[in-house]
Design a protein around this motif. Sequence first.
Motif, mmCIF file in Angstrom:
data_model
loop_
_atom_site.group_PDB
_atom_site.id
_atom_site.type_symbol
_atom_site.label_atom_id
_atom_site.label_comp_id
_atom_site.label_asym_id
_atom_site.label_seq_id
_atom_site.Cartn_x
_atom_site.Cartn_y
_atom_site.Cartn_z
ATOM 1 N N ASP A 132 -3.960 -65.532 32.915
ATOM 2 C CA ASP A 132 -3.928 -66.579 31.715
ATOM 3 C C ASP A 132 -2.532 -66.633 30.840
ATOM 4 N N LEU A 133 -1.993 -65.503 31.073
ATOM 5 C CA LEU A 133 -0.777 -65.192 30.211
ATOM 6 C C LEU A 133 0.541 -65.450 30.834
ATOM 7 N N ASN A 134 0.550 -65.500 32.337
ATOM 8 C CA ASN A 134 1.669 -65.798 32.974
ATOM 9 C C ASN A 134 1.811 -67.114 33.292
ATOM 10 N N GLN A 135 2.253 -67.790 32.147
ATOM 11 C CA GLN A 135 2.638 -69.203 32.267
ATOM 12 C C GLN A 135 3.382 -69.707 31.124
ATOM 13 N N GLU A 136 4.248 -70.778 31.410
ATOM 14 C CA GLU A 136 5.009 -71.347 30.523
ATOM 15 C C GLU A 136 4.313 -71.575 29.206
ATOM 16 N N GLY A 137 5.005 -71.357 28.047
ATOM 17 C CA GLY A 137 4.480 -71.655 26.711
ATOM 18 C C GLY A 137 3.673 -70.540 26.100
ATOM 19 N N LYS A 138 3.414 -69.370 26.974
ATOM 20 C CA LYS A 138 2.730 -68.475 26.364
ATOM 21 C C LYS A 138 3.622 -67.452 25.789
ATOM 22 N N ILE A 139 3.330 -66.663 24.689
ATOM 23 C CA ILE A 139 3.982 -65.734 23.948
ATOM 24 C C ILE A 139 3.408 -64.496 23.994
ATOM 25 N N ILE A 140 4.106 -63.665 24.558
ATOM 26 C CA ILE A 140 3.485 -62.170 24.595
ATOM 27 C C ILE A 140 4.152 -61.171 23.758
ATOM 28 N N ASP A 141 3.774 -60.428 22.931
ATOM 29 C CA ASP A 141 4.442 -59.355 22.055
ATOM 30 C C ASP A 141 4.034 -57.969 22.683
ATOM 31 N N VAL A 142 5.016 -57.277 22.901
ATOM 32 C CA VAL A 142 5.035 -55.812 23.300
ATOM 33 C C VAL A 142 5.967 -55.037 22.391
ATOM 34 N N LYS A 143 5.690 -53.594 22.450
ATOM 35 C CA LYS A 143 6.490 -52.726 21.841
ATOM 36 C C LYS A 143 7.752 -52.288 22.779
ATOM 37 N N GLY A 145 10.164 -50.605 24.864
ATOM 38 C CA GLY A 145 10.295 -49.152 25.465
ATOM 39 C C GLY A 145 8.851 -48.585 26.073
ATOM 40 N N THR A 146 7.839 -49.364 25.856
ATOM 41 C CA THR A 146 6.415 -49.078 26.120
ATOM 42 C C THR A 146 6.215 -49.537 27.445
ATOM 43 N N THR A 147 5.186 -49.007 28.156
ATOM 44 C CA THR A 147 4.620 -49.314 29.341
ATOM 45 C C THR A 147 4.435 -50.767 29.324
ATOM 46 N N GLY A 148 3.691 -51.391 28.378
ATOM 47 C CA GLY A 148 3.365 -52.755 28.118
ATOM 48 C C GLY A 148 4.539 -53.344 28.298
ATOM 49 N N TYR A 149 5.433 -53.067 27.517
ATOM 50 C CA TYR A 149 6.925 -53.830 27.596
ATOM 51 C C TYR A 149 7.304 -53.869 29.195
ATOM 52 N N LEU A 150 7.236 -52.801 29.803
ATOM 53 C CA LEU A 150 7.680 -52.730 31.041
ATOM 54 C C LEU A 150 6.713 -53.621 32.073
ATOM 55 N N TYR A 151 5.527 -53.682 31.903
ATOM 56 C CA TYR A 151 4.663 -54.335 32.613
ATOM 57 C C TYR A 151 4.881 -56.015 32.578
ATOM 58 N N ALA A 152 5.026 -56.445 31.243
ATOM 59 C CA ALA A 152 5.196 -57.716 30.669
ATOM 60 C C ALA A 152 6.514 -58.275 31.434
ATOM 61 N N THR A 153 7.533 -57.605 31.415
ATOM 62 C CA THR A 153 8.820 -58.005 31.917
ATOM 63 C C THR A 153 8.932 -57.968 33.452
ATOM 64 N N GLU A 154 8.149 -57.117 33.982
ATOM 65 C CA GLU A 154 8.038 -57.282 35.370
ATOM 66 C C GLU A 154 7.167 -58.211 36.290
ATOM 67 N N ASN A 155 6.085 -58.481 35.553
ATOM 68 C CA ASN A 155 4.696 -59.275 36.028
ATOM 69 C C ASN A 155 4.638 -60.492 35.566
ATOM 70 N N LEU A 156 5.006 -60.728 34.330
ATOM 71 C CA LEU A 156 4.543 -61.916 33.549
ATOM 72 C C LEU A 156 5.880 -62.744 33.350
ATOM 73 N N THR A 157 6.513 -62.993 34.277
ATOM 74 C CA THR A 157 7.885 -63.795 34.073
ATOM 75 C C THR A 157 7.756 -65.061 33.613
ATOM 76 N N LYS A 158 6.864 -65.598 33.633
ATOM 77 C CA LYS A 158 6.642 -67.425 33.258
ATOM 78 C C LYS A 158 6.577 -67.442 31.915
#
Length: 266
Positions: A132-143, A145-158
């Motif tokens: 549900d997060l991988n869509q335009e208009g959604k905003i995701i916060d990540v810290k 350098g963390t693996t959460g940051y890596l996951y989001a930038t690699e998989n939630l590109t929309k």
Amino acid sequence: MKRILMILSLVLLSGLILSGCKSKSNKDNTLTIGMELAYPPFETKDEEGNPTGVSVDLAKALGEYLDRPVEIENINWDGLIPSLQTGKVDAVISSMTITEKRGEVIDFSDPYAHSYLGLLVNKNSNINDIQDLNQEGKIIDVKKGTTGYLYATENLTKAKINGLSSENACVIEVTQGKADAFIYDQLTIYRQSKLNEETTEAILIPFQDSESWGIGVKKGNTKLLDKINDFIKEFKDNNGFNEITEKYLKEEKETFDELGFPWFFD
């Protein structure tokens, strides 16, 4: 008389030299551990400003095993690996996930914990799972350098990904509705959802493979690394992680057992 004074001076000088050598020797024997004291209950400070938490207890147990006094260095997350590389610290115990990229510049111990990522979502964001997060208009916060940051930038590109410098900043934005979700480890997500029950919800269902945490050492320091691996095995065999769980994570363990999730130190 001059001869006596000369002898006394030599004795005094020898004493000073020996004293200096002893002090240097003690300093060299100190096991300096780097961690970012901003991640309760793993790495944090008590009311007096002293280091406390899961990783602090683990560091002290490691020092006792190695028969070396322990010194905790509070270092920002981005500075932990450089501190290992420059020799400022001997080891890093800071809830650090073992990744291939990090393994190119430092060495990791055997894993001592396993974690999954989770989602802290704003109650009005209408998010039920990671897709549900991988869509335009959604905003995701990540810290950063963390693996959460890596996951989001690699998989939630929309979605729009906000890389922030601290856990607290990410949580605040979710509670205020400025971000739809914060991606971090399950335990922190669970804890933050309890602290912010009126505005947030936790989605703890795993959406990726588990991550392993390890103790980092300078690349090539196999002498220390081998001892750390021996320590981890003995600490686990002697129920050290069970005692840490009982001290810091009892409620979380009960909740994870109820949900059927594998426990962190199993």
